[in-house]
Design an enzyme around this catalytic site. Structure first.
Site, PDB file in Angstrom:
ATOM      1  N   ASN A   9     175.089  43.115  77.973  1.00  0.00           N
ATOM      2  CA  ASN A   9     174.075  43.207  79.029  1.00  0.00           C
ATOM      3  C   ASN A   9     172.758  43.530  78.329  1.00  0.00           C
ATOM      4  O   ASN A   9     172.517  44.678  77.966  1.00  0.00           O
ATOM      5  CB  ASN A   9     174.481  44.312  80.015  1.00  0.00           C
ATOM      6  CG  ASN A   9     173.421  44.571  81.067  1.00  0.00           C
ATOM      7  OD1 ASN A   9     172.456  43.813  81.189  1.00  0.00           O
ATOM      8  ND2 ASN A   9     173.601  45.644  81.828  1.00  0.00           N
ATOM      9  N   LYS A  11     169.879  43.619  79.528  1.00  0.00           N
ATOM     10  CA  LYS A  11     168.913  44.270  80.433  1.00  0.00           C
ATOM     11  C   LYS A  11     167.541  43.594  80.270  1.00  0.00           C
ATOM     12  O   LYS A  11     167.478  42.394  80.031  1.00  0.00           O
ATOM     13  CB  LYS A  11     168.892  45.785  80.193  1.00  0.00           C
ATOM     14  CG  LYS A  11     170.309  46.377  80.247  1.00  0.00           C
ATOM     15  CD  LYS A  11     170.350  47.871  80.276  1.00  0.00           C
ATOM     16  CE  LYS A  11     171.795  48.338  80.328  1.00  0.00           C
ATOM     17  NZ  LYS A  11     171.950  49.777  80.424  1.00  0.00           N
ATOM     18  N   HIS A  97     175.333  46.967  89.103  1.00  0.00           N
ATOM     19  CA  HIS A  97     175.027  47.858  87.979  1.00  0.00           C
ATOM     20  C   HIS A  97     174.308  49.096  88.509  1.00  0.00           C
ATOM     21  O   HIS A  97     173.510  49.005  89.440  1.00  0.00           O
ATOM     22  CB  HIS A  97     174.160  47.114  86.951  1.00  0.00           C
ATOM     23  CG  HIS A  97     174.057  47.873  85.665  1.00  0.00           C
ATOM     24  ND1 HIS A  97     173.203  48.938  85.521  1.00  0.00           N
ATOM     25  CD2 HIS A  97     174.717  47.745  84.482  1.00  0.00           C
ATOM     26  CE1 HIS A  97     173.345  49.431  84.291  1.00  0.00           C
ATOM     27  NE2 HIS A  97     174.259  48.722  83.641  1.00  0.00           N
ATOM     28  N   GLU A  99     171.869  50.684  87.451  1.00  0.00           N
ATOM     29  CA  GLU A  99     170.395  50.590  87.448  1.00  0.00           C
ATOM     30  C   GLU A  99     169.904  49.815  88.665  1.00  0.00           C
ATOM     31  O   GLU A  99     168.853  50.126  89.234  1.00  0.00           O
ATOM     32  CB  GLU A  99     169.924  49.950  86.132  1.00  0.00           C
ATOM     33  CG  GLU A  99     170.118  50.917  84.963  1.00  0.00           C
ATOM     34  CD  GLU A  99     170.357  50.276  83.618  1.00  0.00           C
ATOM     35  OE1 GLU A  99     170.104  49.062  83.464  1.00  0.00           O
ATOM     36  OE2 GLU A  99     170.817  50.987  82.704  1.00  0.00           O
ATOM     37  N   GLU A 169     181.369  52.334  84.536  1.00  0.00           N
ATOM     38  CA  GLU A 169     180.270  52.829  83.716  1.00  0.00           C
ATOM     39  C   GLU A 169     179.782  54.171  84.259  1.00  0.00           C
ATOM     40  O   GLU A 169     178.971  54.197  85.198  1.00  0.00           O
ATOM     41  CB  GLU A 169     179.101  51.837  83.736  1.00  0.00           C
ATOM     42  CG  GLU A 169     179.472  50.460  83.227  1.00  0.00           C
ATOM     43  CD  GLU A 169     178.242  49.691  82.776  1.00  0.00           C
ATOM     44  OE1 GLU A 169     178.181  49.327  81.613  1.00  0.00           O
ATOM     45  OE2 GLU A 169     177.325  49.513  83.607  1.00  0.00           O
ATOM     46  N   GLY A 175     173.247  54.554  78.088  1.00  0.00           N
ATOM     47  CA  GLY A 175     172.004  54.669  77.324  1.00  0.00           C
ATOM     48  C   GLY A 175     171.696  56.087  76.862  1.00  0.00           C
ATOM     49  O   GLY A 175     170.599  56.364  76.404  1.00  0.00           O
ATOM     50  N   SER A 215     177.255  53.732  76.348  1.00  0.00           N
ATOM     51  CA  SER A 215     177.130  54.135  74.939  1.00  0.00           C
ATOM     52  C   SER A 215     178.329  53.708  74.096  1.00  0.00           C
ATOM     53  O   SER A 215     178.734  54.422  73.166  1.00  0.00           O
ATOM     54  CB  SER A 215     176.875  55.637  74.823  1.00  0.00           C
ATOM     55  OG  SER A 215     175.674  55.973  75.495  1.00  0.00           O
TER      56      SER A 215
HETATM   57  P1  PGA Z   1     174.637  51.221  77.153  1.00  0.00           P
HETATM   58  O1  PGA Z   1     174.588  50.452  78.561  1.00  0.00           O
HETATM   59  O2  PGA Z   1     175.695  50.526  76.321  1.00  0.00           O
HETATM   60  O3  PGA Z   1     173.252  51.075  76.573  1.00  0.00           O
HETATM   61  O4  PGA Z   1     174.990  52.632  77.438  1.00  0.00           O
HETATM   62  C1  PGA Z   1     175.747  49.973  79.174  1.00  0.00           C
HETATM   63  C2  PGA Z   1     175.390  49.275  80.473  1.00  0.00           C
HETATM   64  O5  PGA Z   1     174.525  49.788  81.210  1.00  0.00           O
HETATM   65  O6  PGA Z   1     175.933  48.213  80.791  1.00  0.00           O
END
Ligand code: PGA
Length: 255
Positions: A9, A11, A97, A99, A169, A175, A215
């Protein structure tokens, strides 16, 4: 046998040149995957046709989008519909997601409509769920995630569920560099599979792939992917560097 999947992803990162270069670098280092294992790359919308052209002929690497609109078409300035994504050769759509849920106020009802749009355009869905830190601290994460799954997916038939991949997640791990332990991931994945089993039966629960996200990196991927109910990962930050993403793909290839 259910699939193991590592999905990138990106983003809102990388311009077109950077995206093309990253895909080329991934190709160079890609291990041979057996038929139950695959890679998905979900770049920003703008990249999709370029990435589709790069992926043409690759059997192990599939194109994903990070979102789609909840309506089929119409006066929604700036938005992208599921049928547009299908016409750009997208195979997977990431929906729900955290976000999107947080910054774009997508609730479970809207997420469910987006799932319907993707499925009715013959794409697969990577359905995201996961709890914020306050819920984890209160130890009510199982009920929280169960509600997301019920409201986002339980209107589907068993055959429709066959086109869904779930990504767990935990928001506190996205992140942040703070990964869920493999025991925390396994516990939640087993819970999700049980929730699916109660509603759809054991066959559907055995077949559905449940990815971990938050992460995930080369140094922890092997341990996470060794958990019996963890079928791969949805990767944000570490998917933006070819060597890190390849490290995670290799962990899946060997799992
Ligand atoms: P990350 O994000 O690996 O940067 O923690 C995962 C995601 O949001 O899909």
């Amino acid at each position: 046998m259910r699939k193991k999947i590592v999905a990138a992803n990106w983003k809102m990162n990388l311009d077109l040149n950077e995206g093309a270069e990253l895909v080329n670098e991934i190709f160079k280092g890609l291990p041979i995957l057996n038929e139950n294992k695959e890679v998905v790359i979900a770049p920003p919308y703008l990249h999709l046709t370029q990435t589709a052209a790069q992926l043409a002929g690759m059997i192990d690497v599939h194109l994903g989008a990070q979102n789609c609109h909840s309506e089929a078409s119409g006066a929604y300035t700036g938005e992208i519909s599921a049928s547009m994504l299908k016409s750009a050769e997208v195979e997977y759509v990431i929906i729900g997601h955290s976000e999107r849920r947080e910054y774009f106020k997508e609730d479970d009802a809207m997420v469910a409509k987006k799932v319907n749009q993707a499925l009715s355009n013959n794409m697969k869905v990577i359905f995201c769920c996961g709890e914020p830190l306050s819920i984890r601290d209160a130890n009510t994460q199982n009920a929280y995630v169960e509600k997301q799954i019920k409201e986002g997916l339980f209107h589907l038939s068993e055959s429709q569920l066959g086109h869904i991949v779930i990504a767990y997640e935990p928001i506190w791990a996205i992140g942040t560099g703070r990964t869920a332990s493999s025991a925390q991931a396994q516990d939640m994945h087993a819970h999700i599979r049980n929730v699916i089993s109660i509603h759809y039966g054991t066959d559907a629960a055995d077949e559905i792939s449940i990815l971990y996200g938050g992460s995930c990196k080369p140094s922890n991927a092997a341990e996470l992917f060794a958990c019996p109910d963890v079928d791969g990962g949805l990767i944000g930050g570490a998917s933006l560097k070819a060597n890190e993403f390849l490290g995670i793909i290799n962990a899946m290839a060997e799992a």
